[in-house]
Design an enzyme around this catalytic site. Structure first.
Site, short mmCIF file in Angstrom:
data_model
loop_
_atom_site.label_atom_id
_atom_site.label_comp_id
_atom_site.label_asym_id
_atom_site.label_seq_id
_atom_site.Cartn_x
_atom_site.Cartn_y
_atom_site.Cartn_z
CG HIS A 49 30.46 24.25 -12.77
ND1 HIS A 49 30.66 23.87 -14.08
CD2 HIS A 49 30.87 23.19 -12.01
CE1 HIS A 49 31.15 22.64 -14.13
NE2 HIS A 49 31.30 22.20 -12.88
CB SER A 116 33.84 20.03 -13.43
OG SER A 116 32.53 19.61 -13.73
CG HIS A 135 31.20 26.62 -18.14
ND1 HIS A 135 29.83 26.65 -18.16
CD2 HIS A 135 31.54 26.14 -16.90
CE1 HIS A 135 29.36 26.23 -17.00
NE2 HIS A 135 30.40 25.91 -16.22
#
Length: 663
Positions: A49, A116, A135
Site C-alpha cells: 500500500h 490486499s 488500488h
C-alpha cells in the site's frame, strides 16, 4: 536498464471471497462490487500500500460467484533487479538448467504471495460507485481470507491454477485483459530505488514475527481453490530442493474460524501411489502421481467428467474431506506417496529374529503338576522355558533340552518355578547367566560347611551370645586381619574348662605365654626407637655407679623417658639411669602414690629378656598431658597444622592398656 531483459509478470487471484470474512470492516457486499466495476481506469498495483512504489496495473476485474477476481500485469525492472541481486544463488543450487525467468517467478511468488485490496470507506447508508476501489497491493499475507495470488509469464498460465474459477470467468478475464493491455501498451513503472528497497525490506521486517505463516498461506491457498501452482513454496508442486518441498504443509486442510465450509474447494490433485491392484486405466489424468513436480493438470473436458467423479469419490472420503481431520494439533497429514514409500520400505526389510512361536513345530508348553517319582536324572521341557539358573542354549529352538535336576519327589530342586525366556540371548544376558550360575555353585559349599555352626544358629541364640565375646570366635581358616595387641590362635582345638573359667574371670584376656612373643617384638621396636631418639638428641647419658633401690645392678636398666626435657635445660643433663624420677606436684611434694610394674624387654646386646622399671601414676600422667599441651603451642605439629584429628595419642593409649592388661 533495458525492459526487454526483464519480461512482464502477470499476477492473478481473488481480492475477496464472498461470505468468508465475518468482520464487518473486511466484508464486502456483492452488490457494492457490481456497482464499482468496471473501473474508469486501471487500478494501480503497489507493494504494501505504498503509493510511491507502484509496480503495475490491474488488467481485468470480474464478479465471480465465489468473489472478486483480478488479473494484473507487473512491469518494473527496478523491483526485478532488486530481488535478483538480493536473493542468493544458492537457493537454486539443486535445480539444473533453470531459466532466469523461472528464478524470478520463484522469488516473487514466495516473497509476495498474497494481495490486499484497498477500498473506500462507505458512510452509513452510502452506496458504492466507480470510485469505491482504490488500488491493489502485493504483500506477504493479506487480512482477507483466500487472497493468495499466482505469478506467471502469460495470462493463461496465471489464472490456470484457480480451479474454482468458472470457464466463463476465465474467458472474460482473458478478453478484458488483452483489451486493457492494448490500451496500456509497453508501459513500464519506474519507482525510485530507495522506495522499492524500503518497500521490500519493510515487507520482511513487518512480517518476521508472523507465526506459522506458511501454514496459513497454504490454508488460504486451498480456500482460493489453487491447485497445481508451480512456484509457490506453500503449494504441493513447489520444490526448490528435496529438503524444501512443501508436501509436509500443503496437505493441511484449511481450518479457519472465518472460513465458509461451502466455499472451501477440495484438492483435486492429491498424490496417489499406484498399487499392484491398480492400473493406469483406473487413474485418470486429473490425478498426478507426484513424480513430476512441474506438470500441471490438464484441462477438464466433458468426456472425462464421469471418470473424474468416480475417482474423486474414492479419494475424497478418506483424504480430502474436512471431517477427516483429526482433532487437536497432535496429528499431521502425510502425503500418500510418502506413506506408500514408508510401507513398501518397511515391508522389504527382512526381520532378523524369527518368530519361534510360528516357525517351531513343538506343541505349546504346559507346566507339569507333579512328576512321576520313577523319573530320574533331568527333566526335559520345551525350549524357550527354563528353570531359574539354567539358561536355554541359543540356536536350539526345535529341540528338547535337559534343564535342571529334579529331586526324589519329582519336583524341581528349588521348586517348580518355570520362567519364560526370550528366543535367543544377547551376549550380555549370557554373561550374566553364567555369572549367576557360578555364584550359585560357590555359595552351595559354603552353606553346607557352616550348617550347624554357632554363627548360623537361631536368632534367639545369637542374641544371647552377642552379649559376651565368644571364646572361639575365630573358626575360619582364612588369615583375618588383626590389630596390634590382639592375638589369634594358630590351633583350633576345643577349649578346655579351665580356659573357659579363666576367660570368665579375666574378662576375655589371654594368658602371658601366648601374648609374650608379640609383646616382646613390639617392646624391642620401641626400645630401638628410643635409642634412635637418644642418638639424634646428640647427648650421651652419664652412667651412674649407684645401685637401684630394687637391687638391680647398674647397666641392666633400659632408659625410659616419659617426656622430653623442657626448653632451657641442657641436653646432656638428664636423670641417672636406674634412679626413679620424682613426680612433679602442684604442692611441691614428691608423689608417693606410685606403682612399680616390671615389664620384660628384649635386650639386643644381652640376647635375653630383662625387666625394666616403669613408674606410672595417675598424677604423673596428668602432668605429662599438661606438659605436652603446653609444648604443642610452641612447636610445629604436622597434625595440628593439617587440621586433622590426632590419632597417635589414642594408639598409644591402646598400646599401654594392652601391656598393662597382660601382666
Amino acid at each position: 536498464m533495458n525492459p526487454a531483459d526483464h519480461p512482464s509478470v502477470y499476477v492473478a487471484g481473488y481480492l475477496a471471497l464472498y461470505g468468508a470474512d465475518e468482520s464487518d470492516e473486511l466484508n464486502i457486499d456483492r452488490k457494492d462490487i457490481r456497482a464499482a466495476i468496471p473501473t474508469p481506469a486501471p487500478l494501480p498495483i503497489n507493494i504494501d500500500h505504498r503509493r510511491d512504489c507502484t509496480v503495475g496495473a490491474v488488467l481485468a476485474l470480474i464478479d465471480d460467484e465465489h468473489g472478486l477476481f483480478f488479473l494484473g500485469k507487473i512491469n518494473c525492472p527496478v523491483m526485478v533487479r532488486t530481488l535478483e541481486t538480493a536473493a542468493s544463488q544458492e537457493i537454486f543450487s539443486e535445480l539444473d538448467n533453470l531459466k532466469p525467468d523461472d528464478k524470478l517467478l520463484y522469488i516473487i511468488t514466495n516473497y509476495l504471495p498474497s494481495v490486499s485490496l484497498s477500498s473506500r470507506r462507505l458512510a452509513p447508508g452510502e452506496t458504492a460507485d466507480e470510485t469505491f476501489l482504490a488500488h491493489v497491493a502485493l504483500c506477504l499475507l493479506g487480512k482477507r481470507i483466500g487472497t493468495i495470488v499466482t505469478y506467471d509469464l502469460t495470462p493463461e498460465e496465471a489464472i490456470e491454477p484457480f480451479r474454482k474459477l468458472s470457464p466463463n470467468s476465465k474467458a472474460t478475464l482473458l478478453s478484458q485483459g488483452k483489451e486493457t493491455e492494448r490500451l496500456l501498451g509497453e508501459m513500464v513503472w519506474y519507482p525510485s530505488k530507495n522506495a522499492i528497497t524500503k518497500a521490500l525490506l519493510g515487507t520482511a521486517v513487518n512480517n518476521m514475527l508472523l507465526r506459522d505463516r506458511w501454514q496459513i498461506i497454504s490454508e488460504r491457498r486451498r480456500m482460493a481453490g489453487i491447485t497445481g501452482q508451480k512456484y509457490l513454496q506453500a503449494s504441493s508442486f513447489t520444490a526448490l530442493t528435496d529438503s524444501m518441498t512443501s508436501n509436509n504443509v500443503s496437505v493441511t486442510h484449511p481450518i479457519c474460524e472465518n472460513a465458509n465450509p461451502g466455499n472451501i474447494q477440495k484438492d483435486e490433485e492429491m498424490q496417489v501411489c499406484i498399487s499392484p491392484a491398480q492400473t493406469s486405466e483406473t487413474l485418470n489424468a486429473g490425478v498426478l502421481s507426484g513424480c513430476n513436480d512441474f506438470h500441471r493438470l490438464p484441462h477438464s473436458d466433458p468426456a472425462s467428467t464421469s471418470d473424474q467423479t468416480n475417482l474423486q469419490s474414492l479419494i475424497e472420503p478418506s483424504m480430502n474431506t474436512q471431517s477427516s481431520r483429526p482433532p487437536g494439533d497432535d496429528f499431521i497429514w502425510v502425503p500418500i506417496k510418502s506413506y506408500n514409500q514408508l510401507v513398501s520400505r518397511n515391508a522389504s526389510q527382512p526381520t532378523n529374529i524369527p518368530d519361534i512361536a510360528i516357525t517351531s513345530n513343538q506343541p505349546p508348553f504346559i507346566p507339569p503338576a507333579l512328576m512321576n517319582t520313577s523319573i530320574s536324572g533331568q527333566h526335559s521341557i520345551p525350549s524357550g522355558y527354563a528353570q531359574y539358573g539354567y539358561p536355554t542354549p541359543v540356536g536350539t529352538h526345535n529341540s528338547l533340552l535337559p534343564l535342571g535336576p529334579v529331586n526324589q519327589m519329582g519336583g524341581f530342586q528349588y521348586g517348580p518355578q518355570v520362567y519364560p525366556l526370550s528366543y535367543g540371548q544377547s551376549p550380555l544376558e549370557a554373561k550374566l547367566t553364567a555369572l549367576l550360575e557360578c555364584m550359585t555353585k560357590e555359595k552351595r559349599p559354603v552353606d553346607e560347611e557352616h550348617r550347624g555352626d554357632d554363627m548360623h544358629t537361631t536368632r534367639e541364640e545369637r542374641g544371647r551370645r552377642g552379649r559376651k565375646r565368644p571364646y572361639e570366635f575365630d573358626r575360619s581358616i582364612e588369615s583375618d586381619l588383626y590389630y596390634p595387641g590382639e592375638f589369634r590362635r594358630s590351633n583350633f582345638s576345643p577349649p578346655q574348662a579351665s580356659s573357659m573359667k579363666y576367660e570368665e574371670t579375666t574378662g576375655g584376656r589371654h594368658d602371658l605365654s601366648q601374648t609374650g612373643p608379640v609383646l616382646n617384638s613390639l617392646m624391642g621396636a620401641v626400645t630401638s626407637l628410643q635409642k634412635e631418639v637418644e642418638r639424634l638428641n646428640g647427648g650421651n647419658l652419664p652412667i651412674s655407679n649407684a645401685q637401684s633401690s630394687y637391687g638391680v645392678p647398674n647397666g641392666m636398666h633400659a632408659p625410659v623417658y616419659y617426656s622430653y626435657p623442657p626448653p632451657g635445660t641442657h641436653p646432656t643433663v638428664s636423670w641417672p639411669m636406674g634412679v626413679e624420677r620424682p613426680m612433679p606436684s602442684t604442692e611441691g611434694k614428691t608423689s608417693t602414690n606410685s606403682t612399680v610394674i616390671p615389664v620384660p624387654v628384649s635386650d639386643p646386646e644381652a640376647g635375653r629378656n630383662v625387666p625394666i622399671t616403669a613408674t606410672i601414676s595417675q598424677e604423673r600422667s596428668d602432668g605429662i598431658q599438661k606438659e605436652s599441651i603446653e609444648q604443642s603451642r610452641d612447636t610445629m605439629n604436622a597434625s595440628a597444622v593439617a587440621g586433622i584429628h590426632r590419632t597417635s595419642d589414642a594408639g598409644v593409649d591402646v598400646f599401654i592398656n594392652q601391656m598393662m592388661a597382660h601382666q
